[in-house]
Design an enzyme around this catalytic site. Structure first.
Site, PDB file in Angstrom:
ATOM      1  N   ARG A  23     -12.592 -17.350 -85.520  1.00  0.00           N
ATOM      2  CA  ARG A  23     -13.859 -18.083 -85.465  1.00  0.00           C
ATOM      3  C   ARG A  23     -14.188 -18.552 -84.043  1.00  0.00           C
ATOM      4  O   ARG A  23     -14.809 -19.597 -83.857  1.00  0.00           O
ATOM      5  CB  ARG A  23     -13.842 -19.266 -86.443  1.00  0.00           C
ATOM      6  CG  ARG A  23     -13.570 -18.855 -87.883  1.00  0.00           C
ATOM      7  CD  ARG A  23     -14.714 -18.052 -88.513  1.00  0.00           C
ATOM      8  NE  ARG A  23     -15.836 -18.887 -88.809  1.00  0.00           N
ATOM      9  CZ  ARG A  23     -16.026 -19.523 -89.959  1.00  0.00           C
ATOM     10  NH1 ARG A  23     -15.177 -19.395 -90.928  1.00  0.00           N
ATOM     11  NH2 ARG A  23     -17.077 -20.251 -90.156  1.00  0.00           N
ATOM     12  N   ARG A  27     -18.928 -22.945 -83.954  1.00  0.00           N
ATOM     13  CA  ARG A  27     -19.563 -24.242 -83.732  1.00  0.00           C
ATOM     14  C   ARG A  27     -18.862 -25.170 -82.755  1.00  0.00           C
ATOM     15  O   ARG A  27     -19.396 -26.211 -82.401  1.00  0.00           O
ATOM     16  CB  ARG A  27     -19.690 -24.978 -85.072  1.00  0.00           C
ATOM     17  CG  ARG A  27     -20.901 -24.532 -85.849  1.00  0.00           C
ATOM     18  CD  ARG A  27     -21.090 -25.392 -87.043  1.00  0.00           C
ATOM     19  NE  ARG A  27     -19.924 -25.280 -87.927  1.00  0.00           N
ATOM     20  CZ  ARG A  27     -19.842 -25.901 -89.093  1.00  0.00           C
ATOM     21  NH1 ARG A  27     -20.819 -26.665 -89.494  1.00  0.00           N
ATOM     22  NH2 ARG A  27     -18.770 -25.758 -89.844  1.00  0.00           N
ATOM     23  N   ARG A  36     -28.073 -22.863 -82.167  1.00  0.00           N
ATOM     24  CA  ARG A  36     -28.287 -23.188 -83.585  1.00  0.00           C
ATOM     25  C   ARG A  36     -29.397 -24.220 -83.782  1.00  0.00           C
ATOM     26  O   ARG A  36     -29.935 -24.359 -84.871  1.00  0.00           O
ATOM     27  CB  ARG A  36     -26.977 -23.667 -84.216  1.00  0.00           C
ATOM     28  CG  ARG A  36     -26.063 -22.545 -84.650  1.00  0.00           C
ATOM     29  CD  ARG A  36     -26.515 -21.872 -85.954  1.00  0.00           C
ATOM     30  NE  ARG A  36     -26.058 -22.627 -87.112  1.00  0.00           N
ATOM     31  CZ  ARG A  36     -26.819 -23.353 -87.902  1.00  0.00           C
ATOM     32  NH1 ARG A  36     -28.111 -23.406 -87.686  1.00  0.00           N
ATOM     33  NH2 ARG A  36     -26.313 -24.005 -88.911  1.00  0.00           N
ATOM     34  N   ASP A  72     -20.850 -12.737 -90.844  1.00  0.00           N
ATOM     35  CA  ASP A  72     -20.059 -13.485 -91.831  1.00  0.00           C
ATOM     36  C   ASP A  72     -19.387 -12.498 -92.769  1.00  0.00           C
ATOM     37  O   ASP A  72     -19.815 -11.341 -92.864  1.00  0.00           O
ATOM     38  CB  ASP A  72     -20.949 -14.442 -92.632  1.00  0.00           C
ATOM     39  CG  ASP A  72     -20.104 -15.368 -93.489  1.00  0.00           C
ATOM     40  OD1 ASP A  72     -19.380 -16.206 -92.921  1.00  0.00           O
ATOM     41  OD2 ASP A  72     -20.125 -15.244 -94.731  1.00  0.00           O
ATOM     42  N   TYR A 147     -16.396 -15.607-103.746  1.00  0.00           N
ATOM     43  CA  TYR A 147     -17.743 -16.189-103.595  1.00  0.00           C
ATOM     44  C   TYR A 147     -18.701 -15.648-104.658  1.00  0.00           C
ATOM     45  O   TYR A 147     -19.547 -16.385-105.175  1.00  0.00           O
ATOM     46  CB  TYR A 147     -18.279 -15.902-102.187  1.00  0.00           C
ATOM     47  CG  TYR A 147     -17.537 -16.701-101.130  1.00  0.00           C
ATOM     48  CD1 TYR A 147     -17.829 -18.050-100.922  1.00  0.00           C
ATOM     49  CD2 TYR A 147     -16.527 -16.135-100.373  1.00  0.00           C
ATOM     50  CE1 TYR A 147     -17.130 -18.794 -99.977  1.00  0.00           C
ATOM     51  CE2 TYR A 147     -15.824 -16.871 -99.430  1.00  0.00           C
ATOM     52  CZ  TYR A 147     -16.136 -18.204 -99.239  1.00  0.00           C
ATOM     53  OH  TYR A 147     -15.444 -18.946 -98.313  1.00  0.00           O
TER      54      TYR A 147
HETATM   55  O1  1CP Z   1     -15.804 -16.055 -84.381  1.00  0.00           O
HETATM   56  C1  1CP Z   1     -16.582 -16.114 -85.323  1.00  0.00           C
HETATM   57  O2  1CP Z   1     -17.108 -17.152 -85.751  1.00  0.00           O
HETATM   58  C2  1CP Z   1     -16.939 -14.773 -85.900  1.00  0.00           C
HETATM   59  C3  1CP Z   1     -17.816 -14.803 -87.039  1.00  0.00           C
HETATM   60  C4  1CP Z   1     -17.347 -15.283 -88.387  1.00  0.00           C
HETATM   61  C5  1CP Z   1     -16.252 -14.865 -89.159  1.00  0.00           C
HETATM   62  C6  1CP Z   1     -15.123 -13.952 -88.743  1.00  0.00           C
HETATM   63  C7  1CP Z   1     -18.100 -16.186 -89.190  1.00  0.00           C
HETATM   64  C8  1CP Z   1     -19.318 -16.863 -88.757  1.00  0.00           C
HETATM   65  N1  1CP Z   1     -17.517 -16.238 -90.422  1.00  0.00           N
HETATM   66  C9  1CP Z   1     -16.384 -15.470 -90.432  1.00  0.00           C
HETATM   67  C10 1CP Z   1     -15.459 -15.199 -91.515  1.00  0.00           C
HETATM   68  C11 1CP Z   1     -15.519 -16.039 -92.737  1.00  0.00           C
HETATM   69  N2  1CP Z   1     -16.588 -16.650 -93.330  1.00  0.00           N
HETATM   70  C12 1CP Z   1     -14.390 -16.235 -93.553  1.00  0.00           C
HETATM   71  C13 1CP Z   1     -13.040 -15.632 -93.292  1.00  0.00           C
HETATM   72  C14 1CP Z   1     -12.319 -16.382 -92.229  1.00  0.00           C
HETATM   73  C15 1CP Z   1     -11.921 -17.768 -92.594  1.00  0.00           C
HETATM   74  O3  1CP Z   1     -11.151 -17.884 -93.562  1.00  0.00           O
HETATM   75  O4  1CP Z   1     -12.358 -18.696 -91.936  1.00  0.00           O
HETATM   76  C16 1CP Z   1     -14.780 -17.025 -94.632  1.00  0.00           C
HETATM   77  C17 1CP Z   1     -13.894 -17.520 -95.770  1.00  0.00           C
HETATM   78  C18 1CP Z   1     -16.161 -17.282 -94.484  1.00  0.00           C
HETATM   79  C19 1CP Z   1     -17.014 -18.018 -95.430  1.00  0.00           C
HETATM   80  C20 1CP Z   1     -17.841 -19.004 -94.707  1.00  0.00           C
HETATM   81  N3  1CP Z   1     -19.005 -18.683 -94.075  1.00  0.00           N
HETATM   82  C21 1CP Z   1     -17.581 -20.362 -94.487  1.00  0.00           C
HETATM   83  C22 1CP Z   1     -16.339 -21.085 -95.003  1.00  0.00           C
HETATM   84  C23 1CP Z   1     -16.560 -22.266 -95.905  1.00  0.00           C
HETATM   85  C24 1CP Z   1     -17.005 -21.978 -97.298  1.00  0.00           C
HETATM   86  O5  1CP Z   1     -17.954 -22.633 -97.740  1.00  0.00           O
HETATM   87  O6  1CP Z   1     -16.406 -21.148 -97.977  1.00  0.00           O
HETATM   88  C25 1CP Z   1     -18.621 -20.866 -93.696  1.00  0.00           C
HETATM   89  C26 1CP Z   1     -18.826 -22.268 -93.210  1.00  0.00           C
HETATM   90  C27 1CP Z   1     -19.516 -19.789 -93.447  1.00  0.00           C
HETATM   91  C28 1CP Z   1     -20.739 -19.774 -92.615  1.00  0.00           C
HETATM   92  C29 1CP Z   1     -20.442 -19.338 -91.236  1.00  0.00           C
HETATM   93  N4  1CP Z   1     -19.896 -18.115 -90.899  1.00  0.00           N
HETATM   94  C30 1CP Z   1     -19.776 -18.015 -89.533  1.00  0.00           C
HETATM   95  C31 1CP Z   1     -20.287 -19.223 -88.977  1.00  0.00           C
HETATM   96  C32 1CP Z   1     -20.368 -19.534 -87.509  1.00  0.00           C
HETATM   97  C33 1CP Z   1     -20.691 -20.037 -90.055  1.00  0.00           C
HETATM   98  C34 1CP Z   1     -21.284 -21.417 -89.971  1.00  0.00           C
HETATM   99  C35 1CP Z   1     -22.742 -21.392 -89.749  1.00  0.00           C
HETATM  100  C36 1CP Z   1     -23.162 -22.523 -88.892  1.00  0.00           C
HETATM  101  O7  1CP Z   1     -23.252 -23.627 -89.415  1.00  0.00           O
HETATM  102  O8  1CP Z   1     -23.405 -22.312 -87.707  1.00  0.00           O
END
Ligand code: 1CP
Length: 351
Positions: A23, A27, A36, A72, A147
């Site tokens: 990640r 953020r 954002r 994502d 999900y």
């Molecule tokens: O470096 C990076 O951020 C690359 C992009 C990336 C990756 C690899 C994002 C962006 N998401 C993911 C993978 C991801 N997303 C996983 C697998 C890795 C992990 O376990 O962390 C999972 C489970 C998710 C699901 C997800 N999407 C969550 C987790 C919480 C939940 O509610 O299940 C969240 C918060 C998101 C949204 C998301 N994805 C990525 C970002 C930057 C965000 C947040 C959006 C924001 O508020 O800016």
């Protein structure tokens, strides 16, 4: 190109351990938060120019050894005809819990799966012009199903586990479809230029060893077999899955990424020197500041030998992480090579 990560994944020696951060394009970066303010997460994902910009943010700020494409795990899901919203994690308004719902899913062609992510990969490749490798990724079939069936990220995913017990054939059909989706999606990513891929099977740990081995492992095996034909190395990440490690590490991934609950020294000992391991600093340690981060990073490097180790966190970097902690982590990883070369330089002088 800085190919430390790729050489490590091929089992070759490197001058120091590679480092990237799960990640890393997220953020905790002020420049990401600023973007954002102007665009929603969905807008960023829908615009390859912006998604490429975010992918490069951590690379432009820190000397990391790989870029991970900004998307994502749910990015390919709309190709199944399912609408995904983010609040902030993925939300599915009509969770899938029946045979009819699974059979109504579209079966997309490769071109129909997340074309904007593939365009992002092409832009990132061009802009990096070989500086560091680009990592593609997909969600593991169980984590994507989590999900789709539960509807959103919920502790321990009870509706998903209930479906696994109550309607194992429905779950199996869903996992088969998601495995096919992830296989085509990764093929598209490799054709667009990614140099390696990671499968995020984040929620595998909610199952017992026997249920996971029976219900999930065969699909992961199929996915890994398909990825094996793409000619790029593949890392498998599982979270909160210490009880599954023995089973996980029999899979045909090139690298295994584990969370901070795992004792790396013990794991290296039990697996022997050949398997490639990734991880596993506790992301929370970085919140405690640069000194604590440096200490923990040094301990990690002492715990397992450099060969076959990719330094990373045990899960995604937390939004409140200070930049200084990231710099401290990088400093420790980079100083190992200087120590090594100082040792060899002074050894050379003595001769
Ligand atoms: O470096 C990076 O951020 C690359 C992009 C990336 C990756 C690899 C994002 C962006 N998401 C993911 C993978 C991801 N997303 C996983 C697998 C890795 C992990 O376990 O962390 C999972 C489970 C998710 C699901 C997800 N999407 C969550 C987790 C919480 C939940 O509610 O299940 C969240 C918060 C998101 C949204 C998301 N994805 C990525 C970002 C930057 C965000 C947040 C959006 C924001 O508020 O800016």
């Amino acid at each position: 190109m800085n190919d430390l990560l790729l050489r490590t994944l091929r089992g070759q020696d490197t001058e120091r351990r590679p480092l990237w951060i799960m990640r890393q394009a997220g953020r905790y970066l002020p420049e990401y938060r600023a973007l954002r303010e102007r665009f929603s997460f969905e807008e960023l994902c829908a615009r390859p120019d912006l998604a490429a910009e975010v992918t490069l943010m951590p690379i432009n700020r820190f000397p990391l050894d790989a870029a991970i494409v900004f998307a994502d795990i749910m990015s390919p899901i709309s190709a199944l005809g399912i609408n995904v919203e983010f609040a902030p994690g993925p939300v599915i308004n009509k969770p899938l819990r029946s045979k009819a719902a699974v059979q109504a899913l579209s079966i997309p062609t490769q071109d129909e799966i997340a074309p904007t992510v593939l365009e992002t990969v092409r832009l990132v490749k061009k802009e990096l012009s070989g500086r560091v490798p680009v990592l593609g990724f997909t969600g593991g079939p169980w984590t994507l199903a989590a999900y789709l069936v539960q509807g959103r990220g919920v502790r321990d995913f009870p509706a998903l586990r209930a479906l696994a017990i109550d309607k194992p054939r429905v779950l199996t059909e869903l996992l088969e479809r998601l495995t096919a989706l992830s296989s085509s999606y990764l093929k598209g990513q490799v054709e667009s230029g990614v140099d390696a891929v990671q499968i995020f099977e984040t929620w595998s740990g909610v199952l017992s060893v026997s249920d996971w081995s029976l219900l999930v492992k065969p699909h992961l095996e199929n996915l890994l077999e398909n990825v094996g034909q793409l000619g790029v190395p593949c890392i498998l990440f599982m979270q909160n899955a210490t009880h599954l490690l023995a089973e996980m590490t029999t899979l045909s991934a090139d690298g295994f990424s584990v969370d901070w609950r795992v004792d790396m020294a013990e794991l290296r000992q039990s697996l022997g020197p050949q398997k490639i391991l990734q991880g596993n600093l506790d992301p929370a340690i970085l919140l405690a500041g640069p000194e604590s981060t440096s200490r923990a990073a040094r301990r990690l490097l002492q715990d397992i030998p450099p060969v076959g180790h990719i330094v990373n966190l045990g899960h995604g970097i937390l939004p409140q992480t200070p930049m200084e902690s990231v710099e401290a982590l990088i400093g420790v990883v980079h100083s190992e090579v200087q120590e090594c070369s100082r040792t060899s330089a002074s050894a050379g002088e003595e001769v």
